[in-house]
Enzyme design. Structure first.
Site, mmCIF file in Angstrom:
data_model
loop_
_atom_site.group_PDB
_atom_site.id
_atom_site.type_symbol
_atom_site.label_atom_id
_atom_site.label_comp_id
_atom_site.label_asym_id
_atom_site.label_seq_id
_atom_site.Cartn_x
_atom_site.Cartn_y
_atom_site.Cartn_z
ATOM 1 N N ASN A 51 0.794 -1.236 0.000
ATOM 2 C CA ASN A 51 0.000 0.000 0.000
ATOM 3 C C ASN A 51 0.827 1.286 0.000
ATOM 4 O O ASN A 51 0.343 2.323 -0.435
ATOM 5 C CB ASN A 51 -0.935 -0.038 1.220
ATOM 6 C CG ASN A 51 -1.520 1.319 1.508
ATOM 7 O OD1 ASN A 51 -2.449 1.756 0.819
ATOM 8 N ND2 ASN A 51 -0.971 2.023 2.478
ATOM 9 N N TYR A 101 3.337 9.489 -11.266
ATOM 10 C CA TYR A 101 2.299 8.845 -10.448
ATOM 11 C C TYR A 101 1.361 7.965 -11.293
ATOM 12 O O TYR A 101 1.261 6.753 -11.030
ATOM 13 C CB TYR A 101 1.531 9.888 -9.623
ATOM 14 C CG TYR A 101 0.554 9.255 -8.660
ATOM 15 C CD1 TYR A 101 1.007 8.509 -7.573
ATOM 16 C CD2 TYR A 101 -0.820 9.363 -8.850
ATOM 17 C CE1 TYR A 101 0.111 7.894 -6.704
ATOM 18 C CE2 TYR A 101 -1.717 8.758 -7.978
ATOM 19 C CZ TYR A 101 -1.260 8.016 -6.908
ATOM 20 O OH TYR A 101 -2.138 7.409 -6.057
ATOM 21 N N LYS A 117 1.101 3.740 -11.422
ATOM 22 C CA LYS A 117 -0.112 2.969 -11.120
ATOM 23 C C LYS A 117 -0.551 2.109 -12.315
ATOM 24 O O LYS A 117 -1.113 1.027 -12.127
ATOM 25 C CB LYS A 117 -1.231 3.900 -10.651
ATOM 26 C CG LYS A 117 -0.916 4.601 -9.314
ATOM 27 C CD LYS A 117 -0.618 3.630 -8.165
ATOM 28 C CE LYS A 117 -0.437 4.333 -6.825
ATOM 29 N NZ LYS A 117 -0.171 3.383 -5.728
HETATM 30 P P1 NAD Z 1 -0.672 8.776 2.865
HETATM 31 O O1 NAD Z 1 0.299 9.792 2.394
HETATM 32 O O2 NAD Z 1 -1.668 9.128 3.903
HETATM 33 O O3 NAD Z 1 0.092 7.455 3.338
HETATM 34 C C1 NAD Z 1 1.159 6.935 2.599
HETATM 35 C C2 NAD Z 1 1.787 5.798 3.357
HETATM 36 O O4 NAD Z 1 2.968 5.416 2.646
HETATM 37 C C3 NAD Z 1 2.219 6.209 4.755
HETATM 38 O O5 NAD Z 1 1.949 5.161 5.662
HETATM 39 C C4 NAD Z 1 3.714 6.425 4.618
HETATM 40 O O6 NAD Z 1 4.434 6.100 5.782
HETATM 41 C C5 NAD Z 1 4.071 5.457 3.513
HETATM 42 N N1 NAD Z 1 5.284 5.928 2.844
HETATM 43 C C6 NAD Z 1 5.471 7.099 2.222
HETATM 44 N N2 NAD Z 1 6.741 7.180 1.784
HETATM 45 C C7 NAD Z 1 7.358 6.026 2.159
HETATM 46 C C8 NAD Z 1 8.662 5.489 1.988
HETATM 47 N N3 NAD Z 1 9.629 6.154 1.350
HETATM 48 N N4 NAD Z 1 8.932 4.262 2.494
HETATM 49 C C9 NAD Z 1 7.979 3.557 3.125
HETATM 50 N N5 NAD Z 1 6.721 3.995 3.302
HETATM 51 C C10 NAD Z 1 6.412 5.205 2.828
HETATM 52 O O7 NAD Z 1 -1.360 8.274 1.552
HETATM 53 P P2 NAD Z 1 -2.671 7.404 1.260
HETATM 54 O O8 NAD Z 1 -3.629 8.299 0.596
HETATM 55 O O9 NAD Z 1 -3.091 6.620 2.445
HETATM 56 O O10 NAD Z 1 -2.072 6.447 0.141
HETATM 57 C C11 NAD Z 1 -1.912 5.060 0.307
HETATM 58 C C12 NAD Z 1 -1.916 4.419 -1.059
HETATM 59 O O11 NAD Z 1 -3.147 4.699 -1.704
HETATM 60 C C13 NAD Z 1 -0.828 4.931 -1.997
HETATM 61 O O12 NAD Z 1 -0.306 3.840 -2.736
HETATM 62 C C14 NAD Z 1 -1.579 5.873 -2.927
HETATM 63 O O13 NAD Z 1 -0.972 6.002 -4.180
HETATM 64 C C15 NAD Z 1 -2.922 5.183 -3.006
HETATM 65 N N6 NAD Z 1 -4.037 6.027 -3.425
HETATM 66 C C16 NAD Z 1 -4.464 7.066 -2.652
HETATM 67 C C17 NAD Z 1 -5.532 7.834 -3.101
HETATM 68 C C18 NAD Z 1 -6.066 8.985 -2.288
HETATM 69 O O14 NAD Z 1 -6.904 9.730 -2.839
HETATM 70 N N7 NAD Z 1 -5.649 9.182 -1.069
HETATM 71 C C19 NAD Z 1 -6.162 7.535 -4.298
HETATM 72 C C20 NAD Z 1 -5.695 6.466 -5.053
HETATM 73 C C21 NAD Z 1 -4.634 5.707 -4.599
#
Ligand code: NAD
Length: 248
Positions: free
Chosen positions: A91, A156, A160
């Site tokens: 994730n 990005y 994906k």
């Molecule tokens: P967030 O920024 O709240 O959390 C990101 C997580 O990734 C955190 O736990 C952080 O510790 C971890 N992370 C970041 N950089 C890191 C690194 N260098 N090494 C290890 N861990 C690392 O983001 P989120 O919105 O919870 O995103 C989680 C996933 O969901 C991601 O893959 C993101 O692309 C995907 N996503 C999010 C959305 C959205 O709208 N929030 C939409 C589609 C996909």
């Protein structure tokens, strides 16, 4: 209890969608190892969860996900301690919004390293154990942008699209070993990644969503529970959209 006694690893489990996945997995009876980017953030997340329910079996680790040897050593220790690894939720991810003309090779590499290479590293690091068990479920976090692309932050959406290709290919390769590989593609979800976006950008997006709201991390986590569970025993190679959009 859809995941009773399953052993799960969740990357990016310290906040946002990952934290919600960890919590739902615990609520459904799994033992969870969450990965944070730093030991302190992993500890903080574990402490918060233990405070909520002291009987939850959860611990934190912080390997460098972009370094295979580091990941392998950490995941081997998990397999050693628990005897198995049933679920891997890939994730952790970072986003970017820069226009192409100011995009640098370093920015591109940073996003690809975490969003793609780390997915490879973590999957590669659990696969021998899952093959030995003849079972396992790998679930990758894709994104709505893997279907529609986006007009900025080129790495990005590229990353994906790659996650979807990885998911489908690995599902085909590992299916004969009893290992299912799927992805969840969240739409706009209420996490730190999205809270930084201006209202002018979010409002028009919400207006196009028939359910008229952005997703909550729990909406996305529910899909992870389903795909990780026996309820999805005949589902592999799908990219499940969880985005409130109604379309074919
Ligand atoms: P967030 O920024 O709240 O959390 C990101 C997580 O990734 C955190 O736990 C952080 O510790 C971890 N992370 C970041 N950089 C890191 C690194 N260098 N090494 C290890 N861990 C690392 O983001 P989120 O919105 O919870 O995103 C989680 C996933 O969901 C991601 O893959 C993101 O692309 C995907 N996503 C999010 C959305 C959205 O709208 N929030 C939409 C589609 C996909």
């Amino acid at each position: 209890m859809m995941l009773k006694d399953k052993v799960a690893i969740v990357t990016g489990g310290t906040r946002g969608i990952g934290f919600a996945i960890v919590k739902k997995f615990l609520e459904h009876g799994a033992k969870v190892v969450l990965c944070g980017s730093k030991p302190e953030s992993a500890k903080k997340a574990v402490d918060a969860l233990k405070k909520e329910n002291a009987s939850w079996q959860v611990e934190g680790i912080s390997p460098d996900l972009t370094n295979y040897d580091d990941v392998k050593a950490a995941f081997n220790a998990v397999a050693e301690k628990y005897g198995r690894i049933d679920i891997l939720a890939n994730n952790a991810g970072i986003s970017s919004k820069e226009p192409f003309t100011s995009y640098t090779e370093e920015m591109f590499k940073n996003v690809m390293d975490l969003n793609v290479t780390a997915v490879f590293n973590c999957s590669r690091a659990v696969v021998d154990k899952m093959k030995e068990q003849k079972s396992g479920s790998i679930i990758n976090t894709s994104s709505m942008v893997s279907k529609y692309a986006q007009p900025s932050g080129i790495a990005y959406p590229t990353s994906k699209f790659a996650v979807n290709g990885f998911t489908l290919s690995l599902a085909r390769e590992l299916g004969p070993d009893g290992i299912r590989v799927n992805a969840v593609a969240p739409g706009v979800t209420n996490t730190d990644m999205v809270k930084v976006l201006p209202k002018e950008l979010i409002d028009p997006i919400v207006a196009q969503i028939p359910l008229r709201r952005v997703g909550e991390p729990e909406d996305i986590a529910n899909a992870f529970v389903f795909l990780a569970s026996e309820m999805a025993s005949y589902i592999s190679g799908v990219v499940l959209s969880v985005d409130g959009l109604a379309r074919t």
